[in-house]
Design a protein around this motif. Sequence first.
Motif, PDB file in Angstrom:
ATOM      1  N   ALA A  58     -41.762 100.877  40.712  1.00  0.00           N
ATOM      2  CA  ALA A  58     -40.499 100.188  40.453  1.00  0.00           C
ATOM      3  C   ALA A  58     -39.623 100.116  41.699  1.00  0.00           C
ATOM      4  O   ALA A  58     -38.843  99.177  41.870  1.00  0.00           O
ATOM      5  CB  ALA A  58     -39.746 100.892  39.335  1.00  0.00           C
ATOM      6  N   LEU A  59     -39.765 101.071  42.601  1.00  0.00           N
ATOM      7  CA  LEU A  59     -38.866 101.187  43.745  1.00  0.00           C
ATOM      8  C   LEU A  59     -39.308 100.389  44.967  1.00  0.00           C
ATOM      9  O   LEU A  59     -38.474  99.783  45.648  1.00  0.00           O
ATOM     10  CB  LEU A  59     -38.733 102.666  44.111  1.00  0.00           C
ATOM     11  CG  LEU A  59     -37.714 103.071  45.153  1.00  0.00           C
ATOM     12  CD1 LEU A  59     -36.315 102.694  44.692  1.00  0.00           C
ATOM     13  CD2 LEU A  59     -37.815 104.561  45.422  1.00  0.00           C
ATOM     14  N   MET A  71     -32.118  97.037  36.555  1.00  0.00           N
ATOM     15  CA  MET A  71     -31.845  98.309  35.890  1.00  0.00           C
ATOM     16  C   MET A  71     -32.934  98.656  34.876  1.00  0.00           C
ATOM     17  O   MET A  71     -33.357  99.813  34.772  1.00  0.00           O
ATOM     18  CB  MET A  71     -30.492  98.242  35.177  1.00  0.00           C
ATOM     19  CG  MET A  71     -30.081  99.508  34.517  1.00  0.00           C
ATOM     20  SD  MET A  71     -29.150 100.600  35.555  1.00  0.00           S
ATOM     21  CE  MET A  71     -27.645  99.729  35.792  1.00  0.00           C
ATOM     22  N   THR A  72     -33.436  97.669  34.149  1.00  0.00           N
ATOM     23  CA  THR A  72     -34.458  97.925  33.130  1.00  0.00           C
ATOM     24  C   THR A  72     -35.747  98.439  33.756  1.00  0.00           C
ATOM     25  O   THR A  72     -36.345  99.405  33.285  1.00  0.00           O
ATOM     26  CB  THR A  72     -34.745  96.639  32.324  1.00  0.00           C
ATOM     27  OG1 THR A  72     -33.517  96.160  31.781  1.00  0.00           O
ATOM     28  CG2 THR A  72     -35.722  96.901  31.207  1.00  0.00           C
ATOM     29  N   VAL A  73     -36.184  97.795  34.829  1.00  0.00           N
ATOM     30  CA  VAL A  73     -37.412  98.226  35.506  1.00  0.00           C
ATOM     31  C   VAL A  73     -37.229  99.616  36.098  1.00  0.00           C
ATOM     32  O   VAL A  73     -38.127 100.459  36.025  1.00  0.00           O
ATOM     33  CB  VAL A  73     -37.811  97.208  36.604  1.00  0.00           C
ATOM     34  CG1 VAL A  73     -38.996  97.709  37.404  1.00  0.00           C
ATOM     35  CG2 VAL A  73     -38.126  95.854  35.986  1.00  0.00           C
ATOM     36  N   GLY A  74     -36.065  99.893  36.642  1.00  0.00           N
ATOM     37  CA  GLY A  74     -35.790 101.215  37.191  1.00  0.00           C
ATOM     38  C   GLY A  74     -35.824 102.299  36.127  1.00  0.00           C
ATOM     39  O   GLY A  74     -36.425 103.359  36.321  1.00  0.00           O
ATOM     40  N   PHE A  75     -35.188 102.026  34.994  1.00  0.00           N
ATOM     41  CA  PHE A  75     -35.202 103.010  33.912  1.00  0.00           C
ATOM     42  C   PHE A  75     -36.604 103.202  33.344  1.00  0.00           C
ATOM     43  O   PHE A  75     -36.973 104.306  32.958  1.00  0.00           O
ATOM     44  CB  PHE A  75     -34.239 102.616  32.790  1.00  0.00           C
ATOM     45  CG  PHE A  75     -32.834 103.085  33.023  1.00  0.00           C
ATOM     46  CD1 PHE A  75     -32.561 104.415  33.277  1.00  0.00           C
ATOM     47  CD2 PHE A  75     -31.781 102.189  32.996  1.00  0.00           C
ATOM     48  CE1 PHE A  75     -31.266 104.859  33.496  1.00  0.00           C
ATOM     49  CE2 PHE A  75     -30.482 102.611  33.224  1.00  0.00           C
ATOM     50  CZ  PHE A  75     -30.227 103.948  33.465  1.00  0.00           C
ATOM     51  N   MET A  76     -37.379 102.131  33.283  1.00  0.00           N
ATOM     52  CA  MET A  76     -38.763 102.266  32.806  1.00  0.00           C
ATOM     53  C   MET A  76     -39.575 103.139  33.768  1.00  0.00           C
ATOM     54  O   MET A  76     -40.388 103.958  33.336  1.00  0.00           O
ATOM     55  CB  MET A  76     -39.412 100.886  32.642  1.00  0.00           C
ATOM     56  CG  MET A  76     -38.904 100.157  31.424  1.00  0.00           C
ATOM     57  SD  MET A  76     -39.491  98.456  31.206  1.00  0.00           S
ATOM     58  CE  MET A  76     -41.065  98.395  31.942  1.00  0.00           C
ATOM     59  N   PHE A  79     -38.389 106.729  33.200  1.00  0.00           N
ATOM     60  CA  PHE A  79     -38.896 107.207  31.918  1.00  0.00           C
ATOM     61  C   PHE A  79     -40.386 107.532  31.996  1.00  0.00           C
ATOM     62  O   PHE A  79     -40.833 108.574  31.515  1.00  0.00           O
ATOM     63  CB  PHE A  79     -38.639 106.171  30.819  1.00  0.00           C
ATOM     64  CG  PHE A  79     -39.180 106.569  29.485  1.00  0.00           C
ATOM     65  CD1 PHE A  79     -38.550 107.543  28.726  1.00  0.00           C
ATOM     66  CD2 PHE A  79     -40.340 105.978  28.995  1.00  0.00           C
ATOM     67  CE1 PHE A  79     -39.059 107.918  27.491  1.00  0.00           C
ATOM     68  CE2 PHE A  79     -40.857 106.355  27.764  1.00  0.00           C
ATOM     69  CZ  PHE A  79     -40.215 107.321  27.013  1.00  0.00           C
ATOM     70  N   ALA A  80     -41.163 106.631  32.614  1.00  0.00           N
ATOM     71  CA  ALA A  80     -42.606 106.863  32.729  1.00  0.00           C
ATOM     72  C   ALA A  80     -42.897 108.102  33.586  1.00  0.00           C
ATOM     73  O   ALA A  80     -43.799 108.887  33.267  1.00  0.00           O
ATOM     74  CB  ALA A  80     -43.290 105.631  33.320  1.00  0.00           C
ATOM     75  N   SER A  81     -42.132 108.290  34.658  1.00  0.00           N
ATOM     76  CA  SER A  81     -42.335 109.459  35.511  1.00  0.00           C
ATOM     77  C   SER A  81     -42.064 110.750  34.747  1.00  0.00           C
ATOM     78  O   SER A  81     -42.864 111.687  34.788  1.00  0.00           O
ATOM     79  CB  SER A  81     -41.421 109.395  36.732  1.00  0.00           C
ATOM     80  OG  SER A  81     -41.834 108.375  37.596  1.00  0.00           O
ATOM     81  N   PHE A  82     -40.953 110.806  34.045  1.00  0.00           N
ATOM     82  CA  PHE A  82     -40.625 112.016  33.300  1.00  0.00           C
ATOM     83  C   PHE A  82     -41.553 112.218  32.098  1.00  0.00           C
ATOM     84  O   PHE A  82     -41.805 113.345  31.698  1.00  0.00           O
ATOM     85  CB  PHE A  82     -39.162 112.035  32.897  1.00  0.00           C
ATOM     86  CG  PHE A  82     -38.266 112.378  34.041  1.00  0.00           C
ATOM     87  CD1 PHE A  82     -38.330 113.625  34.622  1.00  0.00           C
ATOM     88  CD2 PHE A  82     -37.382 111.454  34.548  1.00  0.00           C
ATOM     89  CE1 PHE A  82     -37.523 113.958  35.700  1.00  0.00           C
ATOM     90  CE2 PHE A  82     -36.573 111.780  35.627  1.00  0.00           C
ATOM     91  CZ  PHE A  82     -36.641 113.027  36.202  1.00  0.00           C
TER      92      PHE A  82
END
Length: 127
Positions: A58-59, A71-76, A79-82
């Motif tokens: 995402a980054l 923002m949506t892609v960043g949060f995804m 979320f996937a990392s955690f």
Amino acid sequence: LETGIYNKRSTLVHRHAPQALVDCGRSAMFEFDYAHHIPSIVAGVVVGLLAFAPLLVALVPVLRRQREANMTVGFMGVFASFLVLFLGVIVTYLLARPVLVGFASGEIIGFFLCWLAVAIALMLKKD
């Protein structure tokens, strides 16, 4: 001598202390066997590195200016990392509970090493 925890004046402080604390009061200490935990720490570092991958996906396009920040892609990505980190801890808890602390420590080390690498790369990046 009655079983319990004693202070410096040999006065009984706690009569119904858990045996581990009682033993600790008698100068026996908990042992942490590093050789036993090294494989779990290494496995945790590997999982921590793998857990950073969704966030990196995402980054990187945003850092290379190939895509606008979303923002949506960043949060995804976060979320996937955690989720990967959490699943690693849950699987270790279920399968190998005695090495859970080493594994979780390794996960944290691996994840923060990736953050450190990205931060250093951004500081050294020339525009």
